[in-house]
Design an enzyme around this catalytic site. Structure first.
Site, mmCIF file in Angstrom:
data_model
loop_
_atom_site.group_PDB
_atom_site.id
_atom_site.type_symbol
_atom_site.label_atom_id
_atom_site.label_comp_id
_atom_site.label_asym_id
_atom_site.label_seq_id
_atom_site.Cartn_x
_atom_site.Cartn_y
_atom_site.Cartn_z
ATOM 1 C CG HIS A 201 -1.886 -0.933 1.377
ATOM 2 N ND1 HIS A 201 -2.750 -1.188 0.356
ATOM 3 C CD2 HIS A 201 -2.232 -1.740 2.389
ATOM 4 C CE1 HIS A 201 -3.583 -2.118 0.742
ATOM 5 N NE2 HIS A 201 -3.290 -2.481 1.974
ATOM 6 N NE ARG A 308 0.316 -4.885 -13.403
ATOM 7 C CZ ARG A 308 1.397 -4.161 -13.731
ATOM 8 N NH1 ARG A 308 1.391 -2.853 -13.585
ATOM 9 N NH2 ARG A 308 2.479 -4.746 -14.198
ATOM 10 C CD GLU A 443 1.197 -12.058 -18.693
ATOM 11 O OE1 GLU A 443 1.808 -11.413 -17.848
ATOM 12 O OE2 GLU A 443 -0.001 -12.394 -18.572
ATOM 13 C CG ASN A 466 6.834 -7.301 -15.345
ATOM 14 O OD1 ASN A 466 7.832 -6.808 -15.851
ATOM 15 N ND2 ASN A 466 5.824 -6.563 -14.903
ATOM 16 C CG ASP A 467 3.919 -13.054 -15.156
ATOM 17 O OD1 ASP A 467 4.426 -13.551 -14.132
ATOM 18 O OD2 ASP A 467 2.893 -12.365 -15.135
ATOM 19 C CB CYS A 514 2.332 -3.804 -20.779
ATOM 20 S SG CYS A 514 1.713 -5.478 -20.602
HETATM 21 C C1 PEP Z 1 3.868 -8.725 -16.995
HETATM 22 O O1 PEP Z 1 3.834 -9.883 -16.576
HETATM 23 O O2 PEP Z 1 4.832 -8.247 -17.652
HETATM 24 C C2 PEP Z 1 2.752 -7.813 -16.735
HETATM 25 C C3 PEP Z 1 2.719 -6.607 -17.256
HETATM 26 O O3 PEP Z 1 1.785 -8.252 -15.891
HETATM 27 P P1 PEP Z 1 1.942 -8.267 -14.280
HETATM 28 O O4 PEP Z 1 3.224 -7.530 -13.934
HETATM 29 O O5 PEP Z 1 0.735 -7.602 -13.763
HETATM 30 O O6 PEP Z 1 2.018 -9.726 -14.012
HETATM 31 MG MG MG Z 2 1.977 -10.743 -15.910
#
Ligand code: PEP
Ligand code: MG
Length: 592
Positions: A201, A308, A443, A466-467, A514
């Site tokens: 938070h 998100r 992803e 990211n994933d 993203c």
């Molecule tokens: C990602 O996985 O790159 C992504 C943008 O989604 P999150 O970070 O919400 O998993």
């Molecule tokens: Mg993701």
């Protein structure tokens, strides 16, 4: 111990996680969790009803205060922050808490204050031991409610923070939502905490308030005393206690450079994100909350590349119904139109859980029933979300995308449910955009490797790196012990990105990216060269990335990408990215 801290006069540099950018120097204000002195005294059985009445009065006052803060937040259009305080109201209503305090007053025959502290500590210890990051983060809610309740019982008012009258950097073990919610930027110019992660938070609030913040520092609250001079560097995640004159002079120069660069960047707001040789790319924003729309506009992002949607649930800690969701999406779409707003369907599971949801505990949740898998498992719930998105689609330029897709079957099923959601709305006579565009997030390596197949069923791709990085390299994205293996420039990751882009372009659809990679100006030329059409990032990252785009030519970017695809390791790729940046935009190196 306070005295030992006083003897340390030398500079101390602490590395944490920078969660909100910027540099600030100011005296520290130490917010201790145990600042309330508690006196324990015995009571007689006849005193018990009176003691319970005293407690109940304090509970009523506590509830009133929390609701007042909530109302204030709503007035300041921070609706999702306000809903965080729902978690506090829930703690107050939880049987494990107040009823347990009442029970122990009768049993232990002592006053309420020490019992509140004991029960809150036990409650927090249970939450802290859970194998669930979201619930672990609720510990801070319990502690915050207990503190407020104790203050009310003892007749003290407000939080120590409300008494601040001069600019300070707040230092604490952790900051509770109601504390951050009542922060005033005029007096709190930054904060540093022992605990916290980028999803906590306090991190969310710091970014929303745009004050520099560093979390996860381990023991900063034990090393600092109120009045110590502090320097916070939110970009690098550094906290410097009692900075030396040399350090301040060095930062003074950097700050001056930053100011000049920021002025130049602010002037870029109206300029297109276009390379020197005229190649245009779209820069959009990732948002978790409706009130981030202001930042999207302020930093010149061209719409939202990733909304998100699960944060609607997480901030309220409950399932959010169709009307409420439709309202949130409509707010964003209306304010940003004609710019696009891409709403990602729920990405719950993994490390994002709801307190009361019917999600089963799994031994390996990142490989379990997460994201689209969960949505497809609860089709009625998924259709409810799709209807909400569709309802918003008539109020602006709304698109939707499915997260964590592993195969074409999931896309086909999701599209089928989208058609059913449309039929539901038609039957109800509710308008929606019949041609709403659906995309998938890439992803998982299997999605990248079969991007040709997926491209037949959607209008765009968005690379969730990211994933993608964590699944390609088998590195938990949240585990600091294997963070050295988490390499966005690993050749395997680059090959999957390239494969996805080429497949999309062969099918005439566009590709965004993203993940956090999109916000790193060092990697901008590489991603351009690989062929991405859109980069989506935290709103405040847009100006820097735009600068990086405008500094390079597409020819150089393509050369860099070609070279990167021949590299044998991620470090070499990063070295080439750095070299190009030092040639075309050396000022950026100072800022990253
Ligand atoms: C990602 O996985 O790159 C992504 C943008 O989604 P999150 O970070 O919400 O998993
Ligand atoms: Mg993701």
């Amino acid at each position: 111990m306070a005295s030992s801290k006083r003897t340390e006069n030398q500079e101390i540099v602490l590395q944490g996680i920078g969660v909100s950018p910027g540099v600030v120097v100011a005296p520290a204000f130490l917010l201790t969790t145990d600042a309330i002195p508690l006196i324990k005294h015995e009571i007689t059985p006849e005193d018990v009803p009176g003691e319970i009445a005293r407690l109940e009065k304090a509970v009523i006052e506590t509830r009133r205060q929390i609701k007042a803060i909530q109302k204030d937040l709503l007035r300041r259009a921070a609706a999702s922050d306000a809903s965080i305080l729902d978690a506090h109201l829930m703690v107050l209503d939880d049987k494990m808490f107040i009823e347990e305090v009442i029970r122990q007053i009768g049993e232990r025959l002592i006053n309420a204050e020490p019992i509140i502290r004991d029960v809150a500590d036990q409650y927090a210890a249970v939450l802290a031991s859970l194998d669930d990051e979201y619930l672990r983060e609720r510990v801070v809610d319990v502690k915050d409610v207990a503190r407020r309740l104790l203050r009310n019982l003892l007749g003290a008012t407000g939080s120590a923070l409300t008494e601040l009258s001069q600019r300070h950097i707040v230092v604490a073990e952790d900051l509770a939502p109601s504390e951050t919610a009542s922060l005033r930027k005029e007096v709190v110019c930054g904060f540093a905490t022992d605990l916290g992660s980028p999803t906590s938070h306090s991190a969310v609030m710091a970014r929303a308030l745009e004050i520099p913040a560093v979390v996860g520092l381990g023991d900063v609250s034990r090393r600092v005393m109120t009045g110590d001079q502090l320097l916070i560097d939110g970009n690098k995640g550094l906290v410097i206690i009692r900075p030396t004159p040399q350090r301040l002079a060095q930062y003074g120069k950097v700050a001056e450079q930053r100011r000049l660069v920021e002025q130049r960047l602010a002037a870029l707001r109206q300029q297109p994100a276009e390379t020197r040789d005229g190649h245009r790319i779209v820069l959009s924003a990732n948002v978790e909350r409706v009130d981030e729309v202001e930042a999207v506009q302020q930093y010149g992002a061209e719409g939202v590349g990733l909304f998100r949607s699960e944060y609607l649930y997480l901030s309220r800690n409950r399932v959010v119904g169709e009307d409420e969701q439709a309202q949130a999406y409509t707010d964003v779409a209306t304010r940003l139109k004609p710019a696009p707003v891409i709403i990602r369907t729920l990405d719950l599971g993994g490390d994002k859980f709801l307190h009361d949801a019917a999600f089963h505990r799994e031994t390996n949740p990142f490989l379990g029933c997460r994201s689209i898998r969960l949505s497809l498992m609860y089709p009625e719930h998924f259709k409810m979300q799709l209807r909400a998105i569709l309802r918003a689609s008539v109020t602006g330029n709304v698109k939707l995308m499915y997260p964590m897709v592993a195969n074409a079957g999931e896309v086909l099923r999701a599209n089928e449910l989208l058609e059913q959601a449309k039929a539901d709305l038609s039957a109800r006579g509710v308008p929606f955009d019949k041609d709403i565009e659906a995309g998938v997030m890439i992803e998982i390596p299997s999605a990248a490797l079969t991007a040709d197949v997926l491209a037949e069923h959607v209008k765009f791709f968005s690379l969730g790196t990211n994933d993608l990085i964590q699944y390609t390299l088998a590195v938990d994205r949240k585990n600091e012990r294997v963070a050295y293996l988490y390499e966005p420039t690993h050749p395997a990751v680059l090959k999957l990105i390239k494969m996805t882009i080429d497949a999309a372009h062969r099918h005439g659809i566009w590709v965004g990216l993203c993940g956090e990679m999109a916000s790193q100006p060092l990697l901008t030329a590489l991603l351009l060269g690989l062929g991405v059409d859109e980069l989506s990032m935290a709103p405040s990252a847009v100006p820097l990335v735009k600068d990086a785009v405008r500094a390079v030519t597409m020819t150089r970017a393509r050369e860099l990408a070609e070279l990167a695809l021949t590299c044998k390791n991620g470090a070499d790729v990063l070295g080439y990215c750095r070299k190009l940046t030092s040639e075309v935009a050396p000022e950026l190196l100072e800022l990253v």
